[in-house]
Design an enzyme around this catalytic site. Structure first.
Site, PDB file in Angstrom:
ATOM      1  N   VAL A   1      -2.378   2.176  -9.837  1.00 23.33           N
ATOM      2  CA  VAL A   1      -1.483   1.435  -8.930  1.00 23.33           C
ATOM      3  C   VAL A   1      -1.453   2.527  -7.759  1.00 23.33           C
ATOM      4  O   VAL A   1      -1.252   3.661  -7.769  1.00 23.33           O
ATOM      5  CB  VAL A   1      -0.049   1.244  -9.453  1.00 23.33           C
ATOM      6  CG1 VAL A   1       0.639   0.884  -8.472  1.00 23.33           C
ATOM      7  CG2 VAL A   1      -0.093   0.413 -10.693  1.00 23.33           C
ATOM      8  N   HIS A   2      -1.814   1.641  -6.612  1.00 23.63           N
ATOM      9  CA  HIS A   2      -1.821   2.578  -5.348  1.00 23.63           C
ATOM     10  C   HIS A   2      -1.511   1.783  -3.945  1.00 23.63           C
ATOM     11  O   HIS A   2      -1.077   2.206  -3.175  1.00 23.63           O
ATOM     12  CB  HIS A   2      -3.028   3.338  -5.069  1.00 23.63           C
ATOM     13  CG  HIS A   2      -3.964   2.377  -4.632  1.00 23.63           C
ATOM     14  ND1 HIS A   2      -4.899   1.579  -5.424  1.00 23.63           N
ATOM     15  CD2 HIS A   2      -4.523   2.572  -3.296  1.00 23.63           C
ATOM     16  CE1 HIS A   2      -5.740   1.168  -4.716  1.00 23.63           C
ATOM     17  NE2 HIS A   2      -5.642   1.405  -3.495  1.00 23.63           N
ATOM     18  N   ARG A   3      -1.289   0.536  -4.107  1.00 25.49           N
ATOM     19  CA  ARG A   3      -1.242  -0.263  -2.965  1.00 25.49           C
ATOM     20  C   ARG A   3       0.333  -0.372  -2.386  1.00 25.49           C
ATOM     21  O   ARG A   3       1.025  -0.460  -3.281  1.00 25.49           O
ATOM     22  CB  ARG A   3      -2.116  -1.681  -3.193  1.00 25.49           C
ATOM     23  CG  ARG A   3      -3.414  -1.714  -3.160  1.00 25.49           C
ATOM     24  CD  ARG A   3      -3.913  -3.174  -3.284  1.00 25.49           C
ATOM     25  NE  ARG A   3      -5.206  -3.127  -3.015  1.00 25.49           N
ATOM     26  CZ  ARG A   3      -6.114  -3.061  -1.977  1.00 25.49           C
ATOM     27  NH1 ARG A   3      -5.522  -3.473  -0.784  1.00 25.49           N
ATOM     28  NH2 ARG A   3      -7.346  -3.200  -1.999  1.00 25.49           N
TER      29      ARG A   3
ATOM     30  N   ARG B   1      -0.070   8.496  -3.478  1.00 23.29           N
ATOM     31  CA  ARG B   1       1.063   7.703  -2.870  1.00 23.29           C
ATOM     32  C   ARG B   1       1.822   7.132  -4.055  1.00 23.29           C
ATOM     33  O   ARG B   1       3.255   7.246  -4.105  1.00 23.29           O
ATOM     34  CB  ARG B   1       0.400   6.435  -2.222  1.00 23.29           C
ATOM     35  CG  ARG B   1       1.318   5.546  -1.770  1.00 23.29           C
ATOM     36  CD  ARG B   1       0.920   4.196  -1.282  1.00 23.29           C
ATOM     37  NE  ARG B   1      -0.027   4.483  -0.120  1.00 23.29           N
ATOM     38  CZ  ARG B   1      -1.376   3.786   0.084  1.00 23.29           C
ATOM     39  NH1 ARG B   1      -1.633   3.129  -0.742  1.00 23.29           N
ATOM     40  NH2 ARG B   1      -1.819   3.923   0.992  1.00 23.29           N
TER      41      ARG B   1
END
Length: 391
Positions: free
Chosen positions: A205-207, A238
């Site tokens: 997960v990074h968006r 992030r």
């Protein structure tokens, strides 16, 4: 005297992966320009080394971590100055990052032709920064290397001339095939992470749509933690910062957090997992080569081919994700079905096709563009009929 160099603008981990084959085939004709959009060494340095790429020939400083507008503005100013002082024969940008948009704009300002690799992807979701980046690049690109007929059709419908569009497949196919460890090596990597084949979930997960919304991120993490198979989760910087910022350590503590992975290790873990859960664009392509099922945790996707082929399913955190996790984990026949489905992203020849086109158009003594699709005037469907069978 025209330059005999092609500048390749890199700035993120996916760009390294997807342009490495192009850079290697260009050899000494490749000028690697590094923007530093991804500044974490765990996301970049090992990827340069893994793909045998030289140190960048030109580097930007102070770009990583800035706000999007500042980042793009600084990159455009610096890159346009570089391309003006030392103009290459063409500039190659890849995908839909801030780096790609800035590289294309800078080359255009300097009067240098732009080649867009992975051109024509569209989510039709204007809330996505990447969608804006893709649409910024299209009008200034001289050559559009579309990965699929669907992507090429988008470009034709937007008024891009057919002779400027080349269907190549996606370079991620050969990058995945070349990098995937052997079964023996993969077994060692699985043992190191204390998981067994087909008995764990791999999640990334990074968006911003997931990490910048504390309620959404908490729900996503809680839903992953609630499933039976262990969940391996390489933490993007992030995501790690968002977890700390929102106080979500209790949620993430129930998952097996691991540091960011080099590409080979990620592919080995992805190849042998029971299910992938990710908001990554590249994973949507890689899963079609690895023949693994994927839940795309996003509001929209610019890669519908993986969904249409049966590899992926789009789901937002909440009811959609809960249903997708339950149903895909219960489907014991899915791996067998996917093994028989070809990747919609090509056969692994994309980099060679791109380099051949670039050399022919920008490095040969005579410029012979040659239409890659039927002449304008045909409908998009008619124009793509002759090339669609390759995919």
């Amino acid at each position: 005297m025209p330059s005999a160099e092609i500048a390749l603008v890199f700035g993120t981990r996916p760009e390294i992966v997807k342009l490495a084959g192009v850079a290697r085939r260009l050899g000494p004709q490749a000028r690697i320009v590094w923007t530093g959009q991804h500044w974490d060494a765990g996301l970049t340095t090992c990827f340069f080394e893994q793909y045998g790429l030289p140190r960048p020939h030109h580097l930007l400083n102070g770009v990583g971590g800035e706000a999007r507008g500042q980042q793009i503005g600084r990159m455009v100013a610096t890159l346009s100055d570089h391309f003006t002082k030392r103009p290459p024969a063409a500039v190659v940008v890849q995908g839909d990052t801030n780096t790609a948009a800035a590289g294309a704009l800078a080359a255009h300002c300097a009067g240098v032709p732009v080649v867009h690799v992975e051109a024509g992807l569209r989510s039709f979701d204007n809330d996505m920064p990447e969608e804006a980046n893709r649409r910024i690049i299209a009008p200034v690109a001289d050559l559009h290397c579309a990965p699929t007929p669907t992507a090429a059709a988008h470009l034709l419908r937007e008024g891009i001339e057919a002779e400027r569009v080349l269907i190549t497949g996606n370079t991620v196919v050969e990058a995945t095939l070349e990098t995937l460890p052997t079964d023996a090596d993969a077994q060692g990597l699985l043992a190191r992470h204390e998981v067994t084949r087909d008995a764990y979930v791999l999640a990334t997960v990074h968006r911003p749509e997931n990490t910048d919304d504390p309620a959404r991120l908490a729900q996503l993490l809680d839903q992953l933690a609630a499933i039976d198979p262990p969940v391996l989760m390489p933490l993007h910087p992030r995501t790690r910062a968002a977890i700390d910022r929102y106080g979500l350590r209790r949620s993430v503590d129930r998952l097996r957090r691991i540091p960011p992975l080099d590409h080979a290790t990620f592919l080995a873990l992805a190849r042998h997992c029971r299910l992938l859960v990710s908001d990554s664009g590249g994973v949507q392509e890689e899963c079609t080569v690895l023949k693994r099922p994927l839940i795309v945790v996003r509001n929209s996707t610019e890669r519908p081919e993986a969904i249409r082929a049966g590899f992926a399913r789009l789901a937002q955190p909440g009811h959609q994700l809960a249903c997708a996790l339950r149903e895909m984990l219960a489907d014991t026949a899915i791996a067998g079905r996917l093994a028989r489905i070809p990747s919609p992203y090509g056969d692994g020849g994309a980099s060679a096709d791109i380099v051949a086109a670039v050399r022919d158009r920008y490095l040969s003594a005579g410029h012979r563009p040659g239409p890659q699709l039927p002449a304008p005037g045909h409908t998009a469907d008619q124009a793509l009929t002759a090339t669609a069978q390759r995919f």
